[in-house]
Design a protein around this motif. Structure first.
Motif, PDB file in Angstrom:
ATOM      1  N   PHE A  67       4.335   4.562   9.314  1.00 45.83           N
ATOM      2  CA  PHE A  67       4.560   3.609   8.231  1.00 45.83           C
ATOM      3  C   PHE A  67       5.168   4.335   7.033  1.00 45.83           C
ATOM      4  N   GLU A  68       6.121   3.684   6.407  1.00 46.57           N
ATOM      5  CA  GLU A  68       6.738   4.256   5.210  1.00 46.57           C
ATOM      6  C   GLU A  68       6.790   3.189   4.131  1.00 46.57           C
ATOM      7  N   TRP A 117       3.110  -5.647   2.003  1.00 50.86           N
ATOM      8  CA  TRP A 117       2.465  -4.386   1.662  1.00 50.86           C
ATOM      9  C   TRP A 117       1.535  -4.496   0.447  1.00 50.86           C
ATOM     10  N   GLY A 118       1.955  -5.227  -0.587  1.00 49.54           N
ATOM     11  CA  GLY A 118       1.225  -5.235  -1.850  1.00 49.54           C
ATOM     12  C   GLY A 118       1.503  -4.016  -2.700  1.00 49.54           C
ATOM     13  N   VAL A 130      -2.667   4.661   4.971  1.00 44.98           N
ATOM     14  CA  VAL A 130      -1.308   5.204   4.966  1.00 44.98           C
ATOM     15  C   VAL A 130      -1.115   6.060   3.720  1.00 44.98           C
ATOM     16  N   ASP A 131      -0.625   7.275   3.896  1.00 37.59           N
ATOM     17  CA  ASP A 131      -0.347   8.157   2.767  1.00 37.59           C
ATOM     18  C   ASP A 131       0.817   7.618   1.938  1.00 37.59           C
ATOM     19  N   VAL A 132       0.697   7.774   0.613  1.00 37.58           N
ATOM     20  CA  VAL A 132       1.791   7.423  -0.292  1.00 37.58           C
ATOM     21  C   VAL A 132       2.209   8.714  -0.994  1.00 37.58           C
ATOM     22  N   PRO A 133       3.089   9.486  -0.386  1.00 36.64           N
ATOM     23  CA  PRO A 133       3.468  10.770  -0.972  1.00 36.64           C
ATOM     24  C   PRO A 133       4.250  10.574  -2.261  1.00 36.64           C
ATOM     25  N   PRO A 134       4.071  11.492  -3.210  1.00 35.19           N
ATOM     26  CA  PRO A 134       4.799  11.369  -4.474  1.00 35.19           C
ATOM     27  C   PRO A 134       6.288  11.640  -4.299  1.00 35.19           C
ATOM     28  N   VAL A 135       7.082  10.935  -5.075  1.00 34.26           N
ATOM     29  CA  VAL A 135       8.528  11.153  -5.140  1.00 34.26           C
ATOM     30  C   VAL A 135       8.875  11.353  -6.604  1.00 34.26           C
ATOM     31  N   ARG A 136       9.454  12.467  -6.917  1.00 30.25           N
ATOM     32  CA  ARG A 136       9.736  12.780  -8.322  1.00 30.25           C
ATOM     33  C   ARG A 136      10.612  11.708  -8.958  1.00 30.25           C
ATOM     34  N   GLY A 137      10.180  11.212 -10.109  1.00 29.91           N
ATOM     35  CA  GLY A 137      10.935  10.210 -10.840  1.00 29.91           C
ATOM     36  C   GLY A 137      10.642   8.780 -10.420  1.00 29.91           C
TER      37      GLY A 137
END
Length: 375
Positions: A61-62, A94-95, A267-274
């Motif tokens: 999942f993304e 997703w919410g 589900v992981d929500v990895p950080p994305v810069r900005g």
């Protein structure tokens, strides 16, 4: 070591009182060199279980990412319709969704994260006067609030700054992060207007509908600090919950740890810069009559850090806070009847305080028991 009564039972209330009286938060425990998690922070094994991935291991999942590039061109052009459609789909399925090119300068975001780190890493004496669980205080520092009896605490501290009707006296904001908080809050208010328009359109309403409702005209900035945890497998940074808001916008640093529930999996929500993370709150789910979903999420405790994040919770203006809310009348119909009763926001917040660790949402309390669509 846990405090025990004469009959050997754990004295939870005494532990909470002793922790709060230090006015040092979780970071105070870390600074004192704690190497074993105090019992107050130990969660039950059944709540700590991390669900396994699908058996075949092929499903990945993304989180949806929505790019606001082109939105600023104005009008009702094709690009805007694409963005509205993406928000509608993400809010329904997703919410949660990630937004990029949202207009908040990277410089402001980085400065805010640095300012919050400076606040939390001050000497204990510089923060103690702000330590409070009184929700009426516009600026307060604390760690774990509104714990139900024997609910375990989480491994985090937070500075809360509340802008009621978009207003907060700058003098009450700690000087060490005052400039950064003010500038970031102004950016959140500006982005809030854009989000209100897009969410209105995604619900099939006029562009100014949610703005006229004044359901997102106050902001609470939760400036979170998650110290390194000596036994992260025994606790959480933030336990499973859904937000008691209309909308939340989250900025997280590079460490990560946020997880959300999607299709009954974490589900992981990895950080994305900005990037910023937008999520639908319980109150938005109610007024959208379940069209948009407020989903459970949590933050894992970690052996690395500190992790810093800033959640901006959008709630009502003072003018409408005492007025009842309900599913939006333009959304409900004979074929799509209201599934929630009328309620006051204060009533919802009170119900949320009583939900406890095992019931992460107060939504069921306001749901109409049986809803039968007209044929």
């Amino acid at each position: 070591m846990a405090t025990l009564s004469s009959n050997g039972h754990y004295q939870w209330a005494k532990e909470v009182k002793a922790f709060d009286e230090t006015k040092a938060g979780v970071k105070g425990l870390v600074d004192a060199g704690v190497v074993k998690l105090p019992k107050l922070f130990v969660h039950r094994p059944e709540t700590l279980n991390h669900p396994s991935p699908p058996c075949n291991g092929t499903v990945q999942f993304e989180l949806p990412t929505i790019d606001f590039t082109g939105l600023e061109s104005g009008g009702g052009g094709e690009r805007r319709r694409e963005i509205v459609d993406e928000i509608r789909k993400a809010s329904e399925e997703w919410g949660f969704f990630r937004i990029v090119n949202h207009g908040v300068p990277l410089r402001v975001m980085d400065a805010m994260l640095d300012g919050i780190r400076r606040f939390h890493e001050q000497p204990q004496e510089a923060k103690m006067h702000l330590y409070s669980s009184d929700s009426k205080r516009s600026v307060r520092f604390n760690s774990n609030v509104s714990l139900g009896d024997f609910d375990p605490a989480c491994w985090r501290d937070l500075l809360t700054c509340v802008f009621r009707d978009d207003t907060l006296d700058p003098q009450v904001i700690p000087l060490v992060c005052r400039k950064e908080v003010q500038e970031y809050a102004e950016c959140m208010m500006e982005l809030r207007e854009t989000m209100a328009e897009l969410l209105s359109e995604a619900l099939g309403l006029g562009r100014d509908y949610l703005s006229r409702m004044e359901c997102m005209k106050s902001e609470a900035l939760a400036c979170l600090y998650y110290p390194v945890c000596p036994e992260p497998e025994l606790t959480f940074g933030t336990a499973k919950h859904s937000d008691t808001t209309f909308l939340t916008l989250l900025m997280q640093d590079s460490i990560g740890g946020l997880q959300i529930v999607h299709q009954n999996q974490w589900v992981d929500v990895p950080p994305v810069r900005g990037a910023l993370i937008a999520n639908i709150g319980d109150l938005m789910q109610i007024i959208s009559n379940d069209k948009f979903k407020s989903v459970e999420h949590r933050v894992l405790a970690q052996a690395v850090g500190p992790r810093i994040s800033v959640a901006c919770f959008f709630t009502t203006s003072s003018r409408v806070s005492s007025q009842p809310f309900a599913p939006i009348k333009e959304i409900v119909s004979d074929k799509n009847p209201a599934v929630y009763r009328d309620f006051l926001c204060a009533e919802y917040y009170e119900a949320n305080k009583k939900k406890g660790e095992h019931n992460p949402s107060a939504l069921p309390h306001f749901r109409i028991k049986e809803v039968v669509p007209s044929s």
